[in-house]
Write an enzyme that holds these catalytic residues in place. Sequence first.
Site, PDB file in Angstrom:
ATOM      1  N   ASP A   1       6.259   0.743   6.615  1.00 37.66           N
ATOM      2  CA  ASP A   1       4.813   0.526   6.440  1.00 37.66           C
ATOM      3  C   ASP A   1       4.245   1.645   5.589  1.00 37.66           C
ATOM      4  OD1 ASP A   1       2.249  -0.367   6.660  1.00 37.66           O
ATOM      5  OD2 ASP A   1       1.954   0.266   8.719  1.00 37.66           O
TER       6      ASP A   1
ATOM      7  N   HIS B   1       0.818  -1.218   0.000  1.00 36.16           N
ATOM      8  CA  HIS B   1       0.000   0.000   0.000  1.00 36.16           C
ATOM      9  C   HIS B   1       0.848   1.262   0.000  1.00 36.16           C
ATOM     10  CE1 HIS B   1       0.241   0.777   4.442  1.00 36.16           C
ATOM     11  NE2 HIS B   1       0.241  -0.530   4.541  1.00 36.16           N
TER      12      HIS B   1
ATOM     13  N   GLU C   1      -4.934   1.668   2.612  1.00 35.35           N
ATOM     14  CA  GLU C   1      -4.996   0.463   3.462  1.00 35.35           C
ATOM     15  C   GLU C   1      -5.194   0.849   4.920  1.00 35.35           C
ATOM     16  OE1 GLU C   1      -3.327  -2.673   6.129  1.00 35.35           O
ATOM     17  OE2 GLU C   1      -2.705  -0.601   5.899  1.00 35.35           O
ATOM     18  N   GLU C   2      -4.564   1.957   5.317  1.00 37.21           N
ATOM     19  CA  GLU C   2      -4.494   2.275   6.750  1.00 37.21           C
ATOM     20  C   GLU C   2      -5.828   2.650   7.381  1.00 37.21           C
ATOM     21  OE1 GLU C   2      -2.161   1.440   8.410  1.00 37.21           O
ATOM     22  OE2 GLU C   2      -0.236   1.729   7.423  1.00 37.21           O
TER      23      GLU C   2
ATOM     24  N   HIS D   1       3.688   2.710  12.467  1.00 39.37           N
ATOM     25  CA  HIS D   1       2.783   3.854  12.709  1.00 39.37           C
ATOM     26  C   HIS D   1       3.391   4.906  13.645  1.00 39.37           C
ATOM     27  CE1 HIS D   1      -0.940   1.067  11.806  1.00 39.37           C
ATOM     28  NE2 HIS D   1      -0.076   1.127  10.806  1.00 39.37           N
TER      29      HIS D   1
ATOM     30  N   ASP E   1       3.515  -6.381   3.160  1.00 41.03           N
ATOM     31  CA  ASP E   1       3.094  -5.322   4.100  1.00 41.03           C
ATOM     32  C   ASP E   1       3.520  -5.672   5.520  1.00 41.03           C
ATOM     33  OD1 ASP E   1       1.943  -3.086   5.206  1.00 41.03           O
ATOM     34  OD2 ASP E   1      -0.103  -3.854   5.132  1.00 41.03           O
TER      35      ASP E   1
END
Length: 452
Positions: free
Chosen positions: A286, A274, A320-321, A420, A348
């Site tokens: 990520d 993503h 995606e998130e 994140h 991912d």
Amino acid sequence: MFRVLLILFLPLISLAQQSDSAFVRAIYNEALSNGQSYENLRSLCKDIGARLSGSAEAAMAVEWSKKRMEACGFDKVYLQPIMVPHWERGTKEAGWIRTKAGELIKVNLLALGGSIGTNGTIDGEIVVFNHLDDLKKASSASVKGKIVFINQKMNEQEIITFKAYGQCYPIRGNGAIEASRLGATAVLIRSLGLPIDEHPHTGSMHYNDSVAKIPAAALSTKDAEILAKIAGKEKVTFVLEMDCKSLPPTPSFNVIGEITGSKFPNQIITVGGHLDSWDTGEGAHDDGAGVIHSLEALRILKTLNYKPKNTLRVVFFMNEENGNQGGETYATWVKEKGEEHIVAIESDRGGFAPRGFSVDGGESDLAFLQSLSEKYRAYDLHTFEKGYGGVDIGPLKKQYSSIVLFGFVPDSQRYFDFHHAPSDVFENVNKRELELGCAAISSFLFYVDTHY
Ligand SMILES: [Zn+2]
């Protein structure tokens, strides 16, 4: 008769195997000696940076990706329009612990993605829970009007860190709903990260129409320890200020490039990750690593003049998130176009040293995957097992019941140091580990195309 046939065909088989293994060697050589992945990831992280759905940076990343794909000389490069949610962090984001003596201790926190703001400041007594289940069992009298703090730790004894993450995920996803149900004014969670450090980790959270929306934020693990320690000794209050907000949905795109199949052009093998990331750090592991892995995997096959049997397609999924609109829209769209999707592969889980692949498919697919174990021994890949594909490729299963999904499996030990968090930056990706991941995925794509 059978023996004669076997003797006749044996040399052919071993010749084919030999040329397969020579080709895989060439893939690794290209990735390690002429690789473009590290420079591509640097540019994505440094020239653009974090790219949350709906942001200007996400739009820049779409243009950037299309140009990079075009530079690879694929047969087709195009954009698939989608609509994405648009949430903004805003400019005010702060929190203070206030001790009984009135001392203020500033903490590092991040609003959870999708949270409402505090509309000024929220000032309230802290009530601590060490587990989401304890909160669920609590009385509204003990929670009403207070700020709930869920200090649930990731279990460091789990060897595969994704398992520990999965166990804690509900505190982030559902913490606000559970706290609001009992009348809390806000919810704070301990960041979903393994190390004790100063980086808060954001991520998606949900509301539920049956209860009031309350602000939700994650404290760094270090600050979570401090708050728990003080709250264990005395009555403690907390001051929270955030001006994050949701805006109307925004148009965006999945970015797609492909090499047309020479035998079965309508049979599609998708490889992707993503393109969007959280708005903190640079989305390096990520999932910058995942999109760059996928791009490089296809670039290497193109450079080595490989002519695939099926159409090989790289997809940079958007969103995606916080919504998975990229994955959902892609699956519906390709089905409506009448394409036959046979396999999808996702990266991912970060740009760390490759360990192998997991499969979400039938027994024959697992047998195929395990047959690669011997071939990959020299490349230090050992994980070939049943498991998860990926969030972006997941919706394809609803459209194609017999599709086989594979997930790229790198080492998981450091992923939740960065996931994140502001520390998910290019500098925390190792060049060689990234390149080895590209080579693993590129060669895997070759084996998959040959087999299916
Ligand atoms: Zn991701």
